[in-house]
Design an enzyme around this catalytic site. Structure first.
Site, PDB file in Angstrom:
ATOM      1  CD  GLU A  47      -7.155   2.430  -8.174  1.00  0.00           C
ATOM      2  OE1 GLU A  47      -7.843   2.361  -7.658  1.00  0.00           O
ATOM      3  OE2 GLU A  47      -6.258   1.894  -8.253  1.00  0.00           O
ATOM      4  CB  CYS A  66      -3.599   2.462  -1.686  1.00  0.00           C
ATOM      5  SG  CYS A  66      -3.553   1.344  -1.181  1.00  0.00           S
ATOM      6  CD  GLU A  93     -28.158  18.793  -3.378  1.00  0.00           C
ATOM      7  OE1 GLU A  93     -28.584  18.724  -3.291  1.00  0.00           O
ATOM      8  OE2 GLU A  93     -26.893  19.015  -4.477  1.00  0.00           O
ATOM      9  CE  LYS A 118      -5.220   4.475  -5.666  1.00  0.00           C
ATOM     10  NZ  LYS A 118      -5.349   2.760  -5.835  1.00  0.00           N
ATOM     11  CG  HIS A 156     -28.104  22.096  -3.307  1.00  0.00           C
ATOM     12  ND1 HIS A 156     -28.362  21.489  -3.935  1.00  0.00           N
ATOM     13  CD2 HIS A 156     -28.773  23.421  -3.481  1.00  0.00           C
ATOM     14  CE1 HIS A 156     -28.678  22.282  -5.176  1.00  0.00           C
ATOM     15  NE2 HIS A 156     -28.785  23.731  -4.837  1.00  0.00           N
ATOM     16  CB  CYS A 185      -1.432  -0.358   1.409  1.00  0.00           C
ATOM     17  SG  CYS A 185      -1.816   1.086   1.961  1.00  0.00           S
ATOM     18  CE1 TYR A 215     -10.604  -1.321  -6.416  1.00  0.00           C
ATOM     19  CE2 TYR A 215     -10.593  -3.801  -6.718  1.00  0.00           C
ATOM     20  CZ  TYR A 215     -10.866  -2.606  -6.304  1.00  0.00           C
ATOM     21  OH  TYR A 215     -11.926  -2.910  -5.099  1.00  0.00           O
TER      22      TYR A 215
HETATM   23  P1  FAD Z   1       1.403  -6.348   1.830  1.00  0.00           P
HETATM   24  O1  FAD Z   1       1.522  -4.576   2.507  1.00  0.00           O
HETATM   25  O2  FAD Z   1       1.759  -6.736   0.589  1.00  0.00           O
HETATM   26  O3  FAD Z   1       2.547  -6.725   2.705  1.00  0.00           O
HETATM   27  C1  FAD Z   1       3.944  -7.149   2.335  1.00  0.00           C
HETATM   28  C2  FAD Z   1       4.421  -7.351   3.047  1.00  0.00           C
HETATM   29  O4  FAD Z   1       4.910  -8.887   3.423  1.00  0.00           O
HETATM   30  C3  FAD Z   1       5.577  -6.722   2.194  1.00  0.00           C
HETATM   31  O5  FAD Z   1       6.325  -6.048   2.685  1.00  0.00           O
HETATM   32  C4  FAD Z   1       6.635  -8.176   1.521  1.00  0.00           C
HETATM   33  O6  FAD Z   1       8.076  -7.510   0.577  1.00  0.00           O
HETATM   34  C5  FAD Z   1       6.218  -8.732   2.681  1.00  0.00           C
HETATM   35  N1  FAD Z   1       7.153 -10.473   3.061  1.00  0.00           N
HETATM   36  C6  FAD Z   1       6.680 -11.243   1.502  1.00  0.00           C
HETATM   37  N2  FAD Z   1       6.727 -12.467   2.454  1.00  0.00           N
HETATM   38  C7  FAD Z   1       7.292 -12.297   3.039  1.00  0.00           C
HETATM   39  C8  FAD Z   1       9.102 -13.760   4.024  1.00  0.00           C
HETATM   40  N3  FAD Z   1       9.120 -14.314   3.780  1.00  0.00           N
HETATM   41  N4  FAD Z   1       9.009 -13.007   4.861  1.00  0.00           N
HETATM   42  C9  FAD Z   1       9.202 -11.469   5.117  1.00  0.00           C
HETATM   43  N5  FAD Z   1       8.509 -10.418   4.380  1.00  0.00           N
HETATM   44  C10 FAD Z   1       7.343 -10.679   3.376  1.00  0.00           C
HETATM   45  N6  FAD Z   1      -6.515  -1.238  -1.450  1.00  0.00           N
HETATM   46  C11 FAD Z   1      -6.958  -0.401  -1.173  1.00  0.00           C
HETATM   47  O7  FAD Z   1      -7.346  -0.257   0.331  1.00  0.00           O
HETATM   48  N7  FAD Z   1      -6.940   0.948  -1.599  1.00  0.00           N
HETATM   49  C12 FAD Z   1      -6.558   1.840  -2.676  1.00  0.00           C
HETATM   50  O8  FAD Z   1      -6.422   2.526  -3.471  1.00  0.00           O
HETATM   51  C13 FAD Z   1      -5.529   0.398  -3.348  1.00  0.00           C
HETATM   52  N8  FAD Z   1      -4.679  -0.066  -4.221  1.00  0.00           N
HETATM   53  C14 FAD Z   1      -3.696  -0.409  -5.169  1.00  0.00           C
HETATM   54  C15 FAD Z   1      -2.569  -0.362  -5.654  1.00  0.00           C
HETATM   55  C16 FAD Z   1      -2.524  -1.228  -6.434  1.00  0.00           C
HETATM   56  C17 FAD Z   1      -1.330  -0.898  -7.173  1.00  0.00           C
HETATM   57  C18 FAD Z   1      -2.003  -1.913  -5.274  1.00  0.00           C
HETATM   58  C19 FAD Z   1      -1.298  -3.184  -6.472  1.00  0.00           C
HETATM   59  C20 FAD Z   1      -2.643  -2.959  -4.353  1.00  0.00           C
HETATM   60  C21 FAD Z   1      -3.453  -1.480  -3.982  1.00  0.00           C
HETATM   61  N9  FAD Z   1      -4.130  -1.773  -2.350  1.00  0.00           N
HETATM   62  C22 FAD Z   1      -5.496  -0.769  -2.732  1.00  0.00           C
HETATM   63  C23 FAD Z   1      -4.149  -2.953  -2.111  1.00  0.00           C
HETATM   64  C24 FAD Z   1      -3.497  -2.808  -0.714  1.00  0.00           C
HETATM   65  O9  FAD Z   1      -2.163  -2.164  -1.239  1.00  0.00           O
HETATM   66  C25 FAD Z   1      -3.252  -4.296  -0.072  1.00  0.00           C
HETATM   67  O10 FAD Z   1      -4.987  -4.736   0.047  1.00  0.00           O
HETATM   68  C26 FAD Z   1      -2.278  -4.213   0.907  1.00  0.00           C
HETATM   69  O11 FAD Z   1      -1.502  -3.826   0.723  1.00  0.00           O
HETATM   70  C27 FAD Z   1      -2.981  -5.914   1.566  1.00  0.00           C
HETATM   71  O12 FAD Z   1      -1.752  -5.616   2.584  1.00  0.00           O
HETATM   72  P2  FAD Z   1      -0.999  -6.662   3.147  1.00  0.00           P
HETATM   73  O13 FAD Z   1      -0.821  -6.762   5.140  1.00  0.00           O
HETATM   74  O14 FAD Z   1      -1.716  -8.402   3.465  1.00  0.00           O
HETATM   75  O15 FAD Z   1       0.593  -7.018   2.218  1.00  0.00           O
HETATM   76  P1  NDP Z   2      -7.742  -8.976 -10.475  1.00  0.00           P
HETATM   77  O1  NDP Z   2      -6.750  -9.936 -10.374  1.00  0.00           O
HETATM   78  O2  NDP Z   2      -8.328  -8.401 -10.099  1.00  0.00           O
HETATM   79  O3  NDP Z   2      -7.220  -8.742 -12.505  1.00  0.00           O
HETATM   80  C1  NDP Z   2      -6.959  -9.220 -13.462  1.00  0.00           C
HETATM   81  C2  NDP Z   2      -6.945  -8.871 -14.476  1.00  0.00           C
HETATM   82  O4  NDP Z   2      -6.167  -8.888 -15.705  1.00  0.00           O
HETATM   83  C3  NDP Z   2      -8.265  -8.816 -15.125  1.00  0.00           C
HETATM   84  O5  NDP Z   2      -8.294  -8.188 -16.169  1.00  0.00           O
HETATM   85  C4  NDP Z   2      -7.631 -10.174 -15.934  1.00  0.00           C
HETATM   86  O6  NDP Z   2      -8.707 -10.514 -17.471  1.00  0.00           O
HETATM   87  C5  NDP Z   2      -6.856  -9.492 -16.040  1.00  0.00           C
HETATM   88  N1  NDP Z   2      -5.409 -11.024 -17.028  1.00  0.00           N
HETATM   89  C6  NDP Z   2      -5.282 -11.741 -15.894  1.00  0.00           C
HETATM   90  N2  NDP Z   2      -4.663 -12.627 -16.826  1.00  0.00           N
HETATM   91  C7  NDP Z   2      -4.876 -11.968 -17.906  1.00  0.00           C
HETATM   92  C8  NDP Z   2      -3.615 -12.567 -19.551  1.00  0.00           C
HETATM   93  N3  NDP Z   2      -2.254 -13.670 -19.025  1.00  0.00           N
HETATM   94  N4  NDP Z   2      -3.737 -11.626 -20.978  1.00  0.00           N
HETATM   95  C9  NDP Z   2      -4.403 -10.880 -20.119  1.00  0.00           C
HETATM   96  N5  NDP Z   2      -5.067 -10.487 -19.126  1.00  0.00           N
HETATM   97  C10 NDP Z   2      -5.241 -10.628 -18.056  1.00  0.00           C
HETATM   98  O7  NDP Z   2      -5.392  -7.681  -9.732  1.00  0.00           O
HETATM   99  P2  NDP Z   2      -5.240  -5.981  -9.889  1.00  0.00           P
HETATM  100  O8  NDP Z   2      -4.039  -6.821  -9.955  1.00  0.00           O
HETATM  101  O9  NDP Z   2      -5.983  -5.390 -10.944  1.00  0.00           O
HETATM  102  O10 NDP Z   2      -5.953  -6.303  -8.968  1.00  0.00           O
HETATM  103  C11 NDP Z   2      -5.514  -6.977  -7.813  1.00  0.00           C
HETATM  104  C12 NDP Z   2      -5.745  -6.771  -6.445  1.00  0.00           C
HETATM  105  O11 NDP Z   2      -5.493  -5.497  -5.398  1.00  0.00           O
HETATM  106  C13 NDP Z   2      -7.675  -5.921  -6.217  1.00  0.00           C
HETATM  107  O12 NDP Z   2      -8.219  -6.623  -6.062  1.00  0.00           O
HETATM  108  C14 NDP Z   2      -8.468  -4.853  -5.593  1.00  0.00           C
HETATM  109  O13 NDP Z   2      -8.744  -5.821  -4.483  1.00  0.00           O
HETATM  110  C15 NDP Z   2      -6.480  -4.569  -5.046  1.00  0.00           C
HETATM  111  N6  NDP Z   2      -6.647  -3.421  -5.655  1.00  0.00           N
HETATM  112  C16 NDP Z   2      -7.427  -2.251  -5.886  1.00  0.00           C
HETATM  113  C17 NDP Z   2      -6.929  -0.411  -5.739  1.00  0.00           C
HETATM  114  C18 NDP Z   2      -8.322   0.006  -4.927  1.00  0.00           C
HETATM  115  O14 NDP Z   2      -8.869  -0.107  -3.976  1.00  0.00           O
HETATM  116  N7  NDP Z   2      -8.319   1.062  -5.500  1.00  0.00           N
HETATM  117  C19 NDP Z   2      -6.724  -0.134  -7.216  1.00  0.00           C
HETATM  118  C20 NDP Z   2      -5.697  -1.643  -6.941  1.00  0.00           C
HETATM  119  C21 NDP Z   2      -5.447  -3.090  -7.079  1.00  0.00           C
HETATM  120  P3  NDP Z   2      -9.832 -11.285 -17.236  1.00  0.00           P
HETATM  121  O15 NDP Z   2     -11.667 -10.437 -16.925  1.00  0.00           O
HETATM  122  O16 NDP Z   2     -10.051 -11.683 -18.393  1.00  0.00           O
HETATM  123  O17 NDP Z   2      -9.465 -12.404 -16.612  1.00  0.00           O
END
Ligand code: FAD
Ligand code: NDP
Length: 601
Positions: free
Chosen positions: A309, A169, A581, A172, A576, A164, A305
Site C-alpha cells: 500500500e 488506515c 455487475e 494510508k 449497470h 488506525c 499489506y
Molecule cells: P491499536 O489501534 O494499535 O491501539 C493500541 C493502543 O494501545 C496504541 O495507542 C498504543 O500506543 C497503546 N498501548 C500499547 N501498550 C500500552 C500500554 N502498556 N499502556 C497504555 N497504552 C498502551 N485495518 C483496516 O481495517 N483497514 C485498513 O485500511 C488498515 N490499514 C492499515 C495501515 C497500516 C499502515 C497499518 C499499520 C495498519 C492498518 N490496519 C488497517 C490495521 C489496523 O490499524 C489495526 O487492525 C487496528 O488499529 C488495531 O486496533 P487495536 O485496538 O488492536 O490496537
Molecule cells: P505482515 O506480517 O502481514 O507481512 C510482513 C511482510 O514482510 C511479508 O511480506 C514478509 O515476507 C516480509 N518480511 C518479514 N521479515 C522480513 C525480513 N527480515 N526481511 C524482508 N522481508 C521480511 O505485515 P504487515 O505489517 O504488512 O501487516 C500487518 C497486518 O496489518 C496485516 O496482516 C493486516 O491485517 C493489517 N493491515 C491491514 C490493511 C488493510 O486492511 N488494508 C493495511 C495494512 C495492514 P515473507 O512473506 O517472505 O515472510
C-alpha cells in the site's frame, strides 16, 4: 451424598472446563479434549470409575448438573452444565460454549466488587480499546482507558485513537486517494479537461492536511470518552499483580490503580530487521504519514499489506519507489491476485527487487534529502548489491505490545515469537484478563474486527448478552493502486481444504467504463468467485481487483453471511454500468479453460 455434591461443585469451579468420564467413555471424551486443546482452554478430566464410590459420585454429578439420565462423559464449562459430547460440540458450533467460556460468573473473576478503583480497565486506546471501554460504560460500569504511545526509534508519536487513526488506515487511505487523484487528473484530459502535463504534487501539503485531520479525530475521541463517562488516562500501564496496574504518564509520574477485570487492547508496532543501520536510518509506517521532509527516492522493504500500500501511493504521488520482496507478495492471500497486483504496480512505476533482503543501511550524507546506501542480497544468486535511496521504510511485520508489561508474571499465555495472546474467543487463560484486536493470535488484524470484538465482549461481560465475535469470512481490502478486495478462501486454500474436484472457479477480466476514454488496458481488472461443488456451489471465496474494490467487496460480505450460492449470484440483477455487475454474470469457469478476457462491448 452432600459431601460428594460439594466435591463435584468444587471441581467444576477449579478450572474452566471439567469433563467427568470413565473408561467406557474415554474415546468419546477425546473429541471434547481435542476441542478444548484447540481453543487453548484449561480443562481437567475427572476419572469417576477409579473411585470406590463410583455410582454415588455419578449420582452427585447428575444432581449438580440437574440432568437425569446423565450423558457420559459429562462436561461443565465455567461452572455450568453443558452436556455430553454431542451437546458440547453443538454448543461450540452455535457459540454458546464460547459465551460460557467468555463469561465466568461475576464472583469467579471478581469483576464488580466495590473495593477496586475500576470495574474495568482497558489498556490501549485504539480501535478496539475505545469501542470496548465506551460500550462497558454504557452498562453503568466504572471504566478507565489507558493510552500512551511510546515514540518510534525516529521519535514519532501521536495522540489518542491508536494505529488506525494515527498511523494506519486513515492516513494510508488519504494518501492512497492522493495517488488516485494523480491518475484521475491525467485521465481528465480524455474527458475534455485541459490539464497541464506538468501537474506537481507537494508532499508537505498532503502531510499537513492529513495530520490536521488526524488531530481533529484525536480530539473527538477524547470528547467521546468524556461523554460516555470513561476515565481517560494518558499513561502507560504495567501489571503489578492480578488486580493492580502501575501507570506511568508522559512526565514519568507513577500511580497505582486497581481493577476487577482488564481488557488488553495494546495493538502492535512495526518490527525492524536485525541489520546494521536499520533503526538509525530506517523508518516505518509509524513515521511515514507525518514525515515532514519529502521521501524522495524510497525503498520499501516487505511485501504485505503495509509495504504494497505504501509503495503504491508513494509511486502514485511521484516518488521513485522500489519494493524489496523476500519471497512472495501478500503471503496468505490468493496468489493469482497477489501477482496481478504486483504486475499492475510494476506497470505504474514501482520497481520490484525480488527475491532479496537488505543486509545493511549506511548514511552517505545527511539531508534533507538524506543519502542512504542500502546493501542487499539477491536470494537466488547470493549476489550482494548496493543502491542509494533517500528514504528506507521497513514494513516487515509487527509485534504485539504485550511483552515486558508484567503479563508473563501473571502467567498469561502468548506466542513468544510475536507476543500475540492465546485466547479462547477474547479471554486469556487468566480468567479476568481479556484481549481484543491485533494482539490476538490467529485473528484478522483489522480495525473493524477490533471494534466488533470490543463491543461484543463488553456486552457479554456486563450486558448479559451471549453473541461472540465471528472471525470467519471477514471481508478485507488491500488499498494498492488497483484495489484488491476479498472474502473467504483463496483458491489455494479452497483446493487444499475441499479438494480440487470439489471446487469450481468462475472468473472474468473486466474493464471499468471509466477506463474506456483514457484507453487503459481492458484486461487489467479481474474478479473470481470460488464455489464448493459439494455444497450446492456455495461461494467460499470472492476476489476482485479493480477500482473501488473496497466498496464493492463490503456488500458481498453480507451475501457471505447469508451463505450465498452461485445460483443466488446468478439470480441477482446487476447495476449497470458498474464493475460489480460482472459478479452477477459470471459464466466462464477455470475448469473449461476458456479465456476470461473481455471481448469488447
Ligand atoms: P491499536 O489501534 O494499535 O491501539 C493500541 C493502543 O494501545 C496504541 O495507542 C498504543 O500506543 C497503546 N498501548 C500499547 N501498550 C500500552 C500500554 N502498556 N499502556 C497504555 N497504552 C498502551 N485495518 C483496516 O481495517 N483497514 C485498513 O485500511 C488498515 N490499514 C492499515 C495501515 C497500516 C499502515 C497499518 C499499520 C495498519 C492498518 N490496519 C488497517 C490495521 C489496523 O490499524 C489495526 O487492525 C487496528 O488499529 C488495531 O486496533 P487495536 O485496538 O488492536 O490496537
Ligand atoms: P505482515 O506480517 O502481514 O507481512 C510482513 C511482510 O514482510 C511479508 O511480506 C514478509 O515476507 C516480509 N518480511 C518479514 N521479515 C522480513 C525480513 N527480515 N526481511 C524482508 N522481508 C521480511 O505485515 P504487515 O505489517 O504488512 O501487516 C500487518 C497486518 O496489518 C496485516 O496482516 C493486516 O491485517 C493489517 N493491515 C491491514 C490493511 C488493510 O486492511 N488494508 C493495511 C495494512 C495492514 P515473507 O512473506 O517472505 O515472510
Amino acid at each position: 451424598m452432600g459431601d460428594l455434591k460439594t466435591s463435584v461443585t468444587s471441581q467444576i469451579h477449579q478450572v474452566r472446563a471439567v469433563i467427568f468420564t470413565d473408561s467406557n467413555s474415554n474415546v468419546n471424551a477425546a473429541k471434547v479434549t481435542d476441542l478444548f486443546e484447540s481453543l487453548h482452554v484449561d480443562y481437567k478430566s475427572v476419572e469417576v470409575d477409579v473411585r470406590d464410590d463410583m455410582k454415588e459420585y455419578w449420582d452427585a454429578v447428575a444432581d449438580v448438573a440437574k440432568q437425569r439420565p446423565l450423558a457420559k462423559p459429562f462436561v461443565f464449562v465455567g461452572g455450568n452444565a453443558v452436556g455430553g459430547v454431542e451437546e458440547t460440540l453443538a454448543a461450540h458450533a452455535d457459540g454458546r460454549l464460547g459465551a460460557l467460556l467468555g463469561v465466568l460468573p461475576q464472583n469467579e473473576h471478581g469483576g464488580d466488587t466495590l473495593h477496586y478503583d475500576y470495574d474495568l480497565i482497558v489498556v490501549g486506546g485504539g480501535s478496539g480499546g475505545l469501542a470496548c471501554s465506551k460500550a462497558a460504560a454504557t452498562y453503568g460500569k466504572r471504566v478507565a482507558v489507558l493510552d500512551l504511545v511510546k515514540p518510534s526509534p525516529q521519535g514519532t508519536s501521536w495522540g489518542l485513537g491508536g494505529t488506525c487513526v494515527n498511523v494506519g488506515c486513515i492516513p494510508k487511505k488519504l494518501m492512497h486517494q492522493a495517488s488516485l487523484l494523480g491518475r484521475s487528473i491525467q485521465d481528465a484530459k480524455a474527458f475534455g479537461w485541459s490539464v497541464s502535463d506538468n501537474v506537481q504534487h507537494k508532499w508537505e501539503v498532503l502531510v499537513e492536511a492529513v495530520q490536521g485531520h488526524i488531530k481533529s479525530l484525536n480530539w473527538g475521541y477524547r470528547v467521546s470518552l468524556q461523554d460516555k463517562n470513561v476515565k481517560y488516562l494518558n499513561a502507560f500501564g504495567e501489571f503489578v499483580d492480578q488486580h493492580t496496574l502501575k501507570t506511568v504518564n508522559r512526565r514519568g509520574r507513577e500511580s497505582v490503580i486497581t481493577f476487577g477485570s482488564v481488557v488488553l487492547a495494546t495493538g502492535m508496532r512495526p518490527r525492524y530487521p536485525d541489520i546494521p543501520g536499520a533503526k538509525e536510518y530506517g523508518i516505518t509506517s509509524d513515521d511515514l504519514f507525518s514525515l515532514r521532509v519529502t521521501p524522495g527516492k524510497t525503498l520499501v522493504v516487505g511485501a504485505s499489506y503495509v509495504a504494497l500500500e505504501c509503495a503504491g501511493f508513494l509511486a502514485g504521488v511521484g516518488f521513485e519507489t522500489t519494493c524489496m520482496v523476500r519471497s512472495i507478495l501478500l503471503r496468505g492471500f490468493d496468489q493469482q491476485m497477489a501477482e496481478k497486483i504486483g504486475e499492475y504496480m510494476a506497470k505504474e512505476g514501482v520497481w520490484f527487487v525480488r527475491p532479496a533482503v537488505p543486509t545493511k543501511v549506511e548514511l552517505i550524507e545527511d539531508g534533507p534529502p538524506r543519502r542512504l546506501r542500502v546493501e542487499f542480497k539477491m536470494l537466488e544468486t547470493g549476489e550482494i548489491k548496493t543502491e542509494e535511496f533517500n528514504t528506507v521504510m521497513f514494513a516487515i511485520g509487527r509485534d504485539a505490545c504485550t511483552q515486558g508489561i508484567g503479563l508473563e508474571q501473571l502467567g498469561v499465555k502468548m506466542n513468544p515469537k510475536n507476543g500475540q495472546l492465546l485466547t479462547t474467543y477474547e479471554q486469556t487463560n487468566v480468567t479476568h484478563i481479556y484481549g481484543i484486536g491485533d494482539i490476538l493470535e490467529g485473528k484478522p488484524e483489522l480495525t473493524p474486527v477490533a471494534i466488533q470484538a470490543g463491543k461484543l465482549l463488553a456486552a457479554r461481560l456486563y450486558g448479559g448478552q451471549t453473541t461472540m465475535c465471528d472471525y470467519v469470512n471477514v471481508p478485507t481490502t488491500v488499498f494498492t493502486p488497483l484495489e484488491y478486495g476479498c472474502i473467504g478462501l483463496s483458491e489455494e486454500d479452497a483446493i487444499s481444504l475441499k479438494g480440487e474436484t470439489n471446487i469450481e472457479v468462475y472468473h472474468t477480466s473486466f474493464q471499468p467504463l471509466e477506463w474506456t476514454l483514457p484507453h487503459h488496458d481492458e484486461n487489467t481488472c479481474y474478479m473470481k468467485i470460488i464455489c464448493d461443488k459439494s455444497d450446492n456451489e456455495r461461494v467460499i471465496g470472492l476476489h476482485v481487483l479493480g477500482p473501488n474494490a473496497g466498496e464493492i467487496t463490503q456488500g458481498y460480505g453480507v451475501a457471505f453471511k447469508c451463505g450465498a450460492t452461485k445460483a443466488h449470484f446468478d439470480q441477482t440483477i446487476g447495476i449497470h454500468p458498474t464493475c460489480s455487475e460482472s459478479m452477477t454474470t459470471l459464466t466462464i469457469t477455470k475448469s473449461s479453460g476458456d479465456d476470461p478476457a473481455t471481448k469488447g462491448c
